[in-house]
Design an enzyme around this catalytic site. Structure first.
Site, short mmCIF file in Angstrom:
data_model
loop_
_atom_site.label_atom_id
_atom_site.label_comp_id
_atom_site.label_asym_id
_atom_site.label_seq_id
_atom_site.Cartn_x
_atom_site.Cartn_y
_atom_site.Cartn_z
N TYR A 54 0.77 -1.18 -0.01
CA TYR A 54 0.09 -0.02 -0.02
C TYR A 54 0.91 1.40 -0.20
CZ TYR A 54 -2.82 3.89 1.40
OH TYR A 54 -3.36 5.23 1.57
N HIS A 84 -1.76 16.62 -2.59
CA HIS A 84 -2.42 16.76 -1.33
C HIS A 84 -2.15 18.05 -0.46
CE1 HIS A 84 -3.15 12.51 -1.84
NE2 HIS A 84 -3.19 12.39 -0.56
N ASN A 196 1.86 11.13 5.74
CA ASN A 196 1.13 10.56 6.64
C ASN A 196 1.95 10.82 8.17
OD1 ASN A 196 -0.34 7.22 5.77
ND2 ASN A 196 -1.03 9.20 5.71
N TYR A 278 -15.80 33.10 45.29
CA TYR A 278 -15.28 31.85 44.70
C TYR A 278 -14.06 32.05 43.93
CZ TYR A 278 -19.07 29.17 46.37
OH TYR A 278 -20.39 28.45 46.76
N ARG A 281 -11.56 32.68 46.61
CA ARG A 281 -11.42 31.43 47.56
C ARG A 281 -11.13 29.97 46.95
NH1 ARG A 281 -16.92 29.70 50.51
NH2 ARG A 281 -17.21 31.57 49.75
N PHE A 327 -1.51 6.98 12.12
CA PHE A 327 -1.94 8.08 11.65
C PHE A 327 -2.88 8.90 12.39
CE2 PHE A 327 -3.07 5.58 8.25
CZ PHE A 327 -4.82 5.42 8.53
N GLU A 411 -11.82 6.32 4.34
CA GLU A 411 -11.33 6.91 5.55
C GLU A 411 -12.77 7.23 6.28
OE1 GLU A 411 -8.51 9.70 4.14
OE2 GLU A 411 -7.23 7.85 3.24
#
Length: 494
Positions: A54, A84, A196, A278, A281, A327, A411
């Site tokens: 792959y 990409h 990746n 608060y 405190r 990944f 995906e």
């Protein structure tokens, strides 16, 4: 200073030191041997394997069943980087991109990715020479790694895309030539190894943890000054109360506040009230919970930056190439959303202390200024702080609870951790701004208590602050004072 990139554990403290010291990075002999062994194994496997590998001899994502011929393996990887590189939006700050270079080089140095030594060296060359790729904030789904931002980071290695160099945004080909560097020619698997991975997310996480640790410490110091200026009680910070609810952050915070208040004249004054609001405190409980979140997210982030997160992963000693899911950003996406909530809360309680200081109680004038009415004083800085806090609260919606399928359904679950990362960094910046406004108010209130003094440690810090931010007698233009206060905290020691 020279720092050797090696398989040994890299801590966030070491990363902070590398980034602040201007260290020169080099590959260790151990990493050179591991990278070479893995590359040679992959080359043999490509020649001898009858099965497709792959991303090495196939296409990517849902194109994983499309085989690619041996003559096109280098082009396949170059095409991957080009196609990409789809980052959009604002550019990422150079410091975080430099972290990406460092973390990517460290991950590849572990010798499980099949890259050339020259490719890793080029990442280090960029870091050492101050060549910073132009990367965009949006585009990553945080699964299959940070594909788009890492592609934009990797383009300049090939002589494509743009870089920041000596303060200018320039075509990478020009800067490479200027420095005598040839574009990298990718071999099989290398584009995938570069793209990746979780280095966009983890670089933001490392930056956020480093800044969050600083802001936590500064928040305690600022809160101590506010407490003293408000003539607050010190009893809620006694060890006895923390030890019966012994969360580590709560104990740490209470002791920190006591340290900053030690020797204060204001703490010695008799007080006829038995409780504070608060926001004063409960500083140990709230700031302490924030510290515990920072500590947890730091430990997760440290595991992440010492991991191999590309795919497929190569194990020469086991004679295995495994396509899996390291990944996927979920392990850090969830913690980053958690840290975003924690840092937003640090600003949230800070704004409430600002509100109390300007409220005209405990003998402080309304809005911390002489002649209220004629002067508005510190009225509107509180508005600004409230506006910033509101924005951070909106950014706290966890992006990691969403997933949008991609790559034709291959995906089908993604982490959206990159969005967790970028909004976390925005919240960190917002928190610094709110704490700076609190410091502006606290310093003003301290001066209004004169001749009383706070602790010697806080008096010294107050004097340092007054060298850049003056006392306000009558109304002045306020935004430069706020800006100076933000810069003061940005550079302040903890």
């Amino acid at each position: 200073m020279t720092y050797s990139i090696s398989p040994k554990h890299l801590s966030i403290d070491e990363v902070a030191h590398i980034m602040s010291s201007g260290a020169h990075l080099e590959l260790s002999p151990e990493s050179v041997a591991l990278i070479k062994q893995c590359r040679e194994y992959l080359d043999r496997k490509i020649e001898t394997s009858e099965r497709p590998i792959y991303g090495v001899t196939t296409g990517f994502g849902s194109l994983c069943n499309v085989s690619v011929g041996a003559g096109d393996l280098s082009r396949l990887q170059e095409n991957l980087v080009k196609s990409h590189s789809c980052g959009v939006g604002e550019t990422v700050g150079p410091q975080i991109v430099r972290l990406m270079l460092l973390l990517k080089a460290h991950a590849l140095s572990l010798g499980k990715s099949g890259v050339q030594i020259s490719t890793v060296q080029r990442l280090l060359d960029f870091f050492n020479l101050g060549i910073t790729p132009v990367v965009y904030r949006q585009g990553s789904l945080g699964a299959s790694g940070d594909l788009a931002p890492l592609a934009n980071m990797s383009l300049p290695l090939l002589g494509l895309g743009e870089v920041w160099y000596k303060g200018e945004r320039r075509p990478s080909a020009e800067v490479l030539a200027e420095n005598g560097l040839e574009p990298v020619t990718l071999m099989s698997k290398e584009g995938l190894a570069l793209l990746n991975g979780t280095q966009f997310m983890s670089a933001h996480a490392v930056h956020a943890v480093i800044e969050a640790r600083r802001l936590y410490a500064l928040a305690n110091k600022v809160a101590a000054m506010s407490l003293d200026a408000f003539l607050g009680l010190s009893s809620p910070f006694e060890d006895a109360i923390q030890l019966i609810r012994p969360h580590a952050g709560q104990l740490r915070t209470a002791r920190d506040i006591r340290h900053w208040l030690e020797g204060s004249q204001m703490q010695q004054l008799p007080k006829d009230y038995v409780q504070d609001p608060y926001s004063f405190r409960c500083i140990p409980q709230v700031h302490g919970a924030v510290w515990d979140a920072i500590d947890y997210v730091g430990s997760v982030t440290e595991t992440e930056i010492n991991s191999v997160t590309d795919n497929p992963t190569i194990f020469p000693d086991l004679d295995m190439i495994i396509s899996a899911g390291n990944f996927h950003g979920e392990p850090i996406a969830l913690p980053m959303d958690y840290l975003a909530i924690a840092m937003s809360e640090l600003a949230n309680i800070s704004e409430r202390r600002i509100f109390r200081l300007i409220s005209g109680v405990r003998d402080l004038p309304s809005f911390l200024v002489a002649k209220p009415g004629l002067n508005s004083g510190f009225m509107i800085p509180q508005y600004a702080a409230a506006s910033v806090v509101n924005q951070s609260k909106g950014l706290c919606w966890p992006t990691s609870c969403d997933s949008i399928p991609s790559s034709q359904g291959q995906e089908d679950h993604v982490s959206m951790g990159a969005n967790s990362a970028t909004k976390l960094v925005r919240i960190i910046l917002n928190t610094r701004r709110v704490l700076a406004i609190e410091l502006l108010n606290a310093a003003q209130a301290i001066d209004l208590r004169r001749p009383l003094t706070t602790s010697p440690a806080l008096e010294e810090w107050h004097a340092e602050y007054r060298r850049v931010v003056p006392f306000v007698e009558n109304d002045v233009v306020m935004y430069p004072l706020i800006d100076a206060s933000v810069k003061f905290l940005e550079n302040a020691s903890c």
